[in-house]
Structures are given as structure tokens and as C-alpha cells.
Design an enzyme around this catalytic site. Sequence first.
Site, mmCIF file in Angstrom:
data_model
loop_
_atom_site.group_PDB
_atom_site.id
_atom_site.type_symbol
_atom_site.label_atom_id
_atom_site.label_comp_id
_atom_site.label_asym_id
_atom_site.label_seq_id
_atom_site.Cartn_x
_atom_site.Cartn_y
_atom_site.Cartn_z
ATOM 1 N N SER A 73 -14.731 75.725 68.775
ATOM 2 C CA SER A 73 -16.090 75.252 68.490
ATOM 3 C C SER A 73 -16.867 76.238 67.611
ATOM 4 C CB SER A 73 -16.870 75.049 69.796
ATOM 5 O OG SER A 73 -16.168 74.197 70.658
ATOM 6 N N SER A 115 -18.541 68.539 68.802
ATOM 7 C CA SER A 115 -17.843 67.249 68.923
ATOM 8 C C SER A 115 -17.120 66.918 67.615
ATOM 9 C CB SER A 115 -18.845 66.137 69.243
ATOM 10 O OG SER A 115 -19.580 66.467 70.401
ATOM 11 N N GLU A 131 -14.424 70.397 76.111
ATOM 12 C CA GLU A 131 -13.146 69.733 75.782
ATOM 13 C C GLU A 131 -13.364 68.248 75.492
ATOM 14 O OE1 GLU A 131 -9.572 70.946 77.830
ATOM 15 O OE2 GLU A 131 -10.564 72.789 78.481
ATOM 16 N N SER A 190 -18.287 63.272 77.280
ATOM 17 C CA SER A 190 -17.934 61.927 77.780
ATOM 18 C C SER A 190 -17.986 60.884 76.658
ATOM 19 C CB SER A 190 -18.892 61.515 78.904
ATOM 20 O OG SER A 190 -18.676 62.349 80.018
#
Length: 388
Positions: free
Chosen positions: A133, A139, A368, A371
Site C-alpha cells: 500500500s 484499494s 487486504e 469489504s
Amino acid sequence: MSDTSYLDWPFFEPHHAALARELDAWAAANLAAAHGPDVDAACRQLVLQLGQAGWLRHAVGGTDAGGAHDAIDTRGICLIRETLARHAGLADFAFAMQGLGSGAIALFGSAAQQRHYLPRVADGSAIAAFALSEPDAGSDVAAMACAARRDGDAYVLDGEKTWISNGGIADFYVVFARSGEAEGARGISAFIVDAGTPGCTVAERIALMAPHPLARLRFDGCRVPATQRIGAGGQGFKVAMATLDVFRTSVAAAALGFARRALDEALAHARSRRMFGKTLADFQLTQARLADMATRIDAAALLTYRAAWERDRGARVTRAAAMAKLTATESAQAVLDAAVQMFGALGVVSGQPVETLYREIRALRIYEGASEVQQLIIARELLNRPAP
Ligand SMILES: Cc1cc2nc3c(=O)[nH]c(=O)nc-3n(C[C@H](O)[C@H](O)[C@H](O)COP(=O)(O)OP(=O)(O)OC[C@H]3O[C@@H](n4cnc5c(N)ncnc54)[C@H](O)[C@@H]3O)c2cc1C
């Protein structure tokens, strides 16, 4: 130990059930003490403890490199994470990061890289980290900017990585950087960067609501030998995603461990707490809540161990892993919230097990792959199938 009837499910082989039971007994005997306020020291200690007891061998693939099995055993990893999370969240974190931080080496590393790094990860003498990241690429991983420029027999890394677990205490980082073979996801490579390599520094330590070591890393002209690249140039995105396919399922397992512990705590409290001349458990509203918690846990467990079993069979598990992580983390959050509610004021007192679990579960719905990212993965897999 809580209800272990799920260990008889057909997803498992006899050695898996034995592993879970043995670890449960070990954790009860060795992880009961509080971790103390120094989270770095606690993590170092837990890595050593887990290494010396042999548990970290399960985080590493390849018996030649100190691993417990020829290849990564996803079901074993999941059972270990679930069990550790039920006993002590920080122990689960320490185990998980040894796996996530070394997974790319186990899956794609050269024999020399595996020989050098994996045995030390497996015995707890080296701490691993996974640096994907960035401040502007979470994301949207493919938006990463950290650059790896080829210079003779080395690469020179420039840029930043953030939210890096074990940042500040790791002995090496698996770092993903833009190496320029192509645009977007096809132009990323993975590198092993030893802590202390000139040009690799910890720019900031970040405090969390459920503390574990976390940092922002800075790379300024950081020279890494080309032999430290994992897999082929431009393969980094694939390396990252394959590693996450294993460990995403294990995040689901950790969520399951937190949820099972919360249900155990809630059951004990409901049976003992007296009000209106009865116990809390005597009320149907409580029974409905307990039934909902148990059902969510079983549904999450079925998806988690389905994904783990499929991966161990060699199947592609992108969709199954996403379903497992989405369901298990969201369900665990709901289970934890219900447990806190049943405890009343006691549920929000610092250090109470359900209060600690309530803080620990929150990040699992974000890291990771949040949702929403899991939902997109599941939908993409569905829509990419040919129409019937
Ligand atoms: C405790 C913790 C430990 C971590 N450890 C590591 C580590 O070891 N190594 C590492 O590389 N990274 C690590 N991370 C980073 C983590 O993987 C990222 O935080 C995560 O990928 C989300 O990225 P972001 O924080 O930049 O959020 P953003 O990408 O800014 O997303 C913010 C929110 O937007 C929503 N969202 C995302 N995509 C969509 C969409 N398409 N549509 C609608 N909504 C959307 C989600 O709710 C998401 O939470 C860690 C994070 C935490 C919290």
C-alpha cells in the site's frame, strides 16, 4: 476450547484437527499473560515464542526451507489463525505477518531466496513484512507510484509505502514497485529489501486502535541487487494477488476466531448475569441474539474452510476467498457488537475481552481488500463467466 465439532467437517484431514487441538492447548498455557504496553517488544517476543514452539513452520511453504509441509497448507494456516485469534489477537498478528511477509518468497522466490529467508521466518529469528500500500494507492493497488529503476545489476527504489504492518521491527520487507515493463498492473515487480539497506527508512510510526507495529516507509535511492527481485520483472502484481489469495482466506479465519471467542464470552455472561429475577439467557430476545451469532459464525466458517480447502486442492480461489473474507469479517463485526451489547456497561470497559475484540475486529474489514473491494471481486468473477 469452544465447540470444535467443525473440525470433523470433510474439508479437513485428521492432521488438521490434531493441529488445532494441540495449538489450543499450547495457547491456553502460553498466551494467557497480558502483552504489556510495549507492542514492539510484545511482537518480537511472540514471534520468537511461536517460532521456538514450531508454529511458524506452518506459515512457511516448503520443507526444504524450514516449512512444515511441501507447500503452503492453507487449511493449517487458517486453523492456526483462528485458534490464535481466539486466545490473543497479537499472537495471531505475529503469526499472520510471518506468513504474509514471506508468502511471495515461498510462492515465487528463487531457491537461493527461499534458503536465505524462509528458515529464519520459520524459526522466528527474522521478522517479515509485506509492503504494497501507498498513501495514494490502497484499494487501487495498480495506481502505485513507488518506482524501481534498473541500474546495472541492481534496482534503485524511490517512493513511499504506508500502513506497513511490522514496519519498524521487520528484518526484511517484500516491496512492490513500478519497474516499468508496461503500463498499470503489468509494470510492477516485487523485491526483498533488508531492513537497514541504505535509503530505506521508517518515516513515521502509526498508532492503531488495536495496537500492532505499523509504519510508513520511505525509499530514497535505495539500491537493491537484482537478485533480490522475486519472480520475473513485471510479475509483481501477480505475485501480490497470489499471496493475498492465501492470506485473504486466513483473514477470514482470524475474524472467525474473534467471533468464536465473543460467542463464548457472551454465552458465559448470559448464563451468569441475573436481572428481573432470571438470567439474561432466560430471555427469548437473548436467545435470538445468541442464535444469530452462532449461525453467522457457522456460515462464515463454511465459506472460510471451503476457500482454504479449494486452494489446497489447487483450484483458483479468487472468488471463494473474497466471499470468505467479506462474510467472515462483516459477520464477526456483527457478532462482536452483539456481545458488547449483552455485556452492558462492562462491555465498553477497557481491557474486558469483548471490548478488546471489538477494537481488534475493525481493521479486518479494511485491510487486504476492504469489504467493497471483495464485493467487486465477486461480481467481476460472476460477470466474467460466459452467459448460460
Ligand atoms: C491495521 C492495518 C494494517 C495494514 N497492513 C498492511 C500491510 O502490512 N501491508 C500493506 O501493504 N498494506 C497494509 N494495510 C493497508 C490496507 O491494505 C489498505 O488500508 C486497504 O487496502 C485500503 O486502502 P486505503 O486505506 O488507502 O483506503 P482507500 O483505498 O482510500 O479506500 C477507502 C474506502 O473506500 C471504500 N472503497 C474502496 N474501493 C471502493 C469502490 N470501488 N467502490 C466503493 N467504495 C470503495 C472502502 O470502504 C475503503 O475502506 C493495512 C491497513 C490497516 C488498517
